[in-house]
Design a protein around this motif. Sequence first.
Motif, PDB file in Angstrom:
ATOM      1  N   ILE A   1     -21.141   7.577  16.870  1.00 38.39           N
ATOM      2  CA  ILE A   1     -21.826   8.761  17.389  1.00 38.39           C
ATOM      3  C   ILE A   1     -21.484  10.017  16.595  1.00 38.39           C
ATOM      4  N   LYS A   2     -20.377   9.986  15.861  1.00 36.03           N
ATOM      5  CA  LYS A   2     -19.999  11.149  15.059  1.00 36.03           C
ATOM      6  C   LYS A   2     -21.057  11.482  14.008  1.00 36.03           C
ATOM      7  N   TYR A   3     -21.870  10.498  13.625  1.00 37.72           N
ATOM      8  CA  TYR A   3     -22.930  10.759  12.656  1.00 37.72           C
ATOM      9  C   TYR A   3     -24.067  11.589  13.260  1.00 37.72           C
ATOM     10  N   VAL A   4     -24.191  11.597  14.566  1.00 38.79           N
ATOM     11  CA  VAL A   4     -25.155  12.482  15.221  1.00 38.79           C
ATOM     12  C   VAL A   4     -24.511  13.839  15.502  1.00 38.79           C
ATOM     13  N   TRP A   5     -23.258  13.823  15.867  1.00 40.72           N
ATOM     14  CA  TRP A   5     -22.556  15.072  16.155  1.00 40.72           C
ATOM     15  C   TRP A   5     -22.355  15.934  14.906  1.00 40.72           C
ATOM     16  N   GLU A   6     -22.262  15.313  13.742  1.00 39.13           N
ATOM     17  CA  GLU A   6     -21.842  16.045  12.549  1.00 39.13           C
ATOM     18  C   GLU A   6     -22.747  17.242  12.242  1.00 39.13           C
ATOM     19  N   LYS A   7     -24.051  17.052  12.185  1.00 39.79           N
ATOM     20  CA  LYS A   7     -24.922  18.196  11.884  1.00 39.79           C
ATOM     21  C   LYS A   7     -24.977  19.166  13.056  1.00 39.79           C
ATOM     22  N   SER A   8     -24.902  18.624  14.272  1.00 39.38           N
ATOM     23  CA  SER A   8     -24.999  19.467  15.462  1.00 39.38           C
ATOM     24  C   SER A   8     -23.788  20.372  15.658  1.00 39.38           C
ATOM     25  N   ARG A   9     -22.752  20.192  14.852  1.00 43.67           N
ATOM     26  CA  ARG A   9     -21.643  21.148  14.859  1.00 43.67           C
ATOM     27  C   ARG A   9     -22.027  22.470  14.184  1.00 43.67           C
ATOM     28  N   PHE A  10     -23.014  22.431  13.297  1.00 46.33           N
ATOM     29  CA  PHE A  10     -23.491  23.594  12.550  1.00 46.33           C
ATOM     30  C   PHE A  10     -22.442  24.141  11.575  1.00 46.33           C
ATOM     31  N   SER A  11     -21.477  23.324  11.179  1.00 47.81           N
ATOM     32  CA  SER A  11     -20.499  23.782  10.191  1.00 47.81           C
ATOM     33  C   SER A  11     -21.146  24.011   8.826  1.00 47.81           C
ATOM     34  N   TYR A  12     -22.251  23.338   8.564  1.00 45.74           N
ATOM     35  CA  TYR A  12     -22.942  23.516   7.282  1.00 45.74           C
ATOM     36  C   TYR A  12     -23.484  24.938   7.125  1.00 45.74           C
ATOM     37  N   LEU A  13     -23.639  25.666   8.228  1.00 47.46           N
ATOM     38  CA  LEU A  13     -24.114  27.045   8.126  1.00 47.46           C
ATOM     39  C   LEU A  13     -23.149  27.914   7.339  1.00 47.46           C
ATOM     40  N   HIS A  14     -21.864  27.546   7.315  1.00 44.48           N
ATOM     41  CA  HIS A  14     -20.902  28.357   6.568  1.00 44.48           C
ATOM     42  C   HIS A  14     -21.251  28.376   5.081  1.00 44.48           C
ATOM     43  N   THR A  15     -21.742  27.258   4.570  1.00 43.73           N
ATOM     44  CA  THR A  15     -22.153  27.220   3.161  1.00 43.73           C
ATOM     45  C   THR A  15     -23.322  28.163   2.925  1.00 43.73           C
ATOM     46  N   ILE A  16     -24.260  28.220   3.871  1.00 38.59           N
ATOM     47  CA  ILE A  16     -25.407  29.123   3.728  1.00 38.59           C
ATOM     48  C   ILE A  16     -24.967  30.572   3.840  1.00 38.59           C
ATOM     49  N   LEU A  17     -24.053  30.887   4.740  1.00 40.11           N
ATOM     50  CA  LEU A  17     -23.528  32.249   4.842  1.00 40.11           C
ATOM     51  C   LEU A  17     -22.824  32.644   3.550  1.00 40.11           C
ATOM     52  N   ARG A  18     -22.027  31.742   3.000  1.00 39.42           N
ATOM     53  CA  ARG A  18     -21.327  32.024   1.743  1.00 39.42           C
ATOM     54  C   ARG A  18     -22.337  32.215   0.610  1.00 39.42           C
ATOM     55  N   TYR A  19     -23.350  31.375   0.593  1.00 42.34           N
ATOM     56  CA  TYR A  19     -24.392  31.488  -0.434  1.00 42.34           C
ATOM     57  C   TYR A  19     -25.100  32.840  -0.343  1.00 42.34           C
ATOM     58  N   ASP A  20     -25.494  33.219   0.849  1.00 46.43           N
ATOM     59  CA  ASP A  20     -26.186  34.500   1.021  1.00 46.43           C
ATOM     60  C   ASP A  20     -25.289  35.667   0.636  1.00 46.43           C
ATOM     61  N   TYR A  21     -24.007  35.559   0.957  1.00 44.38           N
ATOM     62  CA  TYR A  21     -23.084  36.658   0.629  1.00 44.38           C
ATOM     63  C   TYR A  21     -22.856  36.752  -0.876  1.00 44.38           C
ATOM     64  N   HIS A  22     -22.510  35.639  -1.498  1.00 43.38           N
ATOM     65  CA  HIS A  22     -22.138  35.683  -2.921  1.00 43.38           C
ATOM     66  C   HIS A  22     -23.352  35.869  -3.831  1.00 43.38           C
ATOM     67  N   PHE A  23     -24.515  35.388  -3.419  1.00 45.06           N
ATOM     68  CA  PHE A  23     -25.716  35.490  -4.256  1.00 45.06           C
ATOM     69  C   PHE A  23     -26.679  36.567  -3.759  1.00 45.06           C
ATOM     70  N   GLU A  24     -26.277  37.294  -2.717  1.00 46.46           N
ATOM     71  CA  GLU A  24     -27.090  38.372  -2.147  1.00 46.46           C
ATOM     72  C   GLU A  24     -28.491  37.868  -1.786  1.00 46.46           C
ATOM     73  N   GLN A  25     -28.504  36.748  -1.063  1.00 46.35           N
ATOM     74  CA  GLN A  25     -29.734  36.151  -0.567  1.00 46.35           C
ATOM     75  C   GLN A  25     -29.861  36.407   0.938  1.00 46.35           C
ATOM     76  N   ASP A  26     -30.985  36.021   1.507  1.00 51.81           N
ATOM     77  CA  ASP A  26     -31.200  36.175   2.938  1.00 51.81           C
ATOM     78  C   ASP A  26     -31.858  34.906   3.494  1.00 51.81           C
ATOM     79  N   SER A  27     -31.041  34.058   4.092  1.00 56.28           N
ATOM     80  CA  SER A  27     -31.532  32.805   4.681  1.00 56.28           C
ATOM     81  C   SER A  27     -31.588  32.882   6.199  1.00 56.28           C
TER      82      SER A  27
END
Length: 630
Positions: free
Chosen positions: A136-162
Amino acid sequence: MINIGTGVVHLLKNMGPRYVAYRVRHELEKKAGVLKRRFPDNQPHKSFIPLEQWRADAGTFLFEDRRDIKLEKNPASALKEKAEQILEGKMTFFSSQLYDLGKSYDWLTNPDSGFRYDNTKHWSQISDLNPAAGDIKYVWEKSRFSYLHTILRYDYHFEQDSAEWVFSEIDSWIKANPVNCGPNFRCSQEISLRLFNWCFALHFYKGSPALTDERWHSYQHYIYWQLHHVYHHIDFSRIAVRNNHAITETALLCLSEFLFPFIPETKQWSARGRKWLEEEVAYQVYDDGTFLQHSMNYHRVVVQVLTLVLSLAEKNGRPLSGKMYEGAYKSVNFLLQCQQLTTGRLPNTGANDGALFFQFSGSDYTDYRPQLNALHVLLTGENLYSGAGAWEEEAAWFGIGRQAGKRFSALQQEQGIISFPIGGYYLIRDGDTLSLIRCARYRDRPGQADNLHLDIWVGEQNMLHDAGSYKYNTAQELKRYFNGTQSHNTVMVDDLDQMLKGERFIWYYWSEATNVRLSEDTAYYVFEGTIKAFGHLSKYITHTRTVKKKKGSNTWFVQDEVQGLPGGHILKQMWHTAFSDEVAVRPLSAEAVPSEKQGWQSVYYGTKEACTEMVVSSESRQIQTLIQIT
């Protein structure tokens, strides 16, 4: 197989009557539909505050918004590549497995097994150990939303807006997950992580036009009922589970008045959560800085949660008790002493489920430096490691800056014999080598049958390793291999584990350290430890291991002696390496027979690689071995 009556006796002895009584009651309530009535799926809509009012008075978070991050921009190509993969629907699970989920993932399908969960079922009717569903951890993994940290870092370092993409992800999850239904309401820790990670996104994009009134109206409803679920089901983690789950969930409740000040109940929930969290940390982090789950990665989970809690509480003028800070400081020290500094890696000791809740670094999952450094800076005002590196970034995302006048002095790694007797870890650090020996008298339930395991590192390489965990829900023979004695560098009797495996994560007949002696002379560092083991064979069996590390040389002498063992059994001394050309294991006992076969190693959850399993077998009750590493 153990009978039910014997199993209950062992549970009462090891886990206590409170645990047994609660588990029985919880199962009865689940079967009788009590949980379904207590957590109904058709909850009234909740909305507390208009968006513009929240923007003006959102409370104090780790940062005000994206403009408040105190970090030099570093538009690294690896970050851009990873972010672009995520934006295209390609997700890396457990920091190692890339799945192309597409842009319209349903949040319910296990990408490893293909099984789709039913989101019309109440969460209490969802099994987390269904063989047909897979892990079941394979369903929980994306639903944790930890991947959003990569998008926040990307937007900050590359001055993007996602922002639009990020909020569309949250919208999609809400649409697919009715309150209190489906697999993503099955675990309160998963709910807690989701809310933490939504908070990072909401504050980072607080001023974005993508955060609309309609979305805010929907988000408040889901924030409230998820928080409500955690509070009203907290006894499960505090009594039945009592590990990093309880720390994460009580941390959410503790911080709820800062994170969600617009919800009236958070005043009460936060006060109780603070008390519960302080109780959990005092109980779970032992006085020597080791952790009750006997797991390096789960200990890192606690480090990250404590970093978040202590930083946010301080920013709101409400620091927690000194005991919390002491537990955090001792935790950093223990993990630092076990660490290989140039890679940041630690021995793969104990259960390792791939958890990395907050991914605010470009470092590999196996590199513990970002997490340890962030907490160390908060506690001491100083970096834990010399020089500059990617490990420095995480502190900035937690709003932690280097400053003088903090609570503790800076830590550094020690040489020689280092003992953590409460948790049962004994280290010999000699130059660039590390020998870690497990010798535990368990106060809390063991996760793996690994007593008297010996881990050896030379430079950056883990020459004799612990196998890891692989998966929690997989074929029975693999579960037994990775959790059992066979995958550890210690002794088996025939093909038996040191303890008897019960259901799920339970062991019976816990092995128990009875004596440890440490010494050194001009030539050697010496460890000698004795445990009671194999109690399911006889209550009189003891295993004594002596490890002599020759100073200044990659040479180890190991002697194992098992006493009280009935006749007709074979001793097997187990060794595991991914560097078979560089590791020589030579039996010194004339009757001992060496052999080799394929074993397994799992550095990242859900993946396994072949390694060499070396076995020294003997009908005698003593085996002596010389280990040399070139």
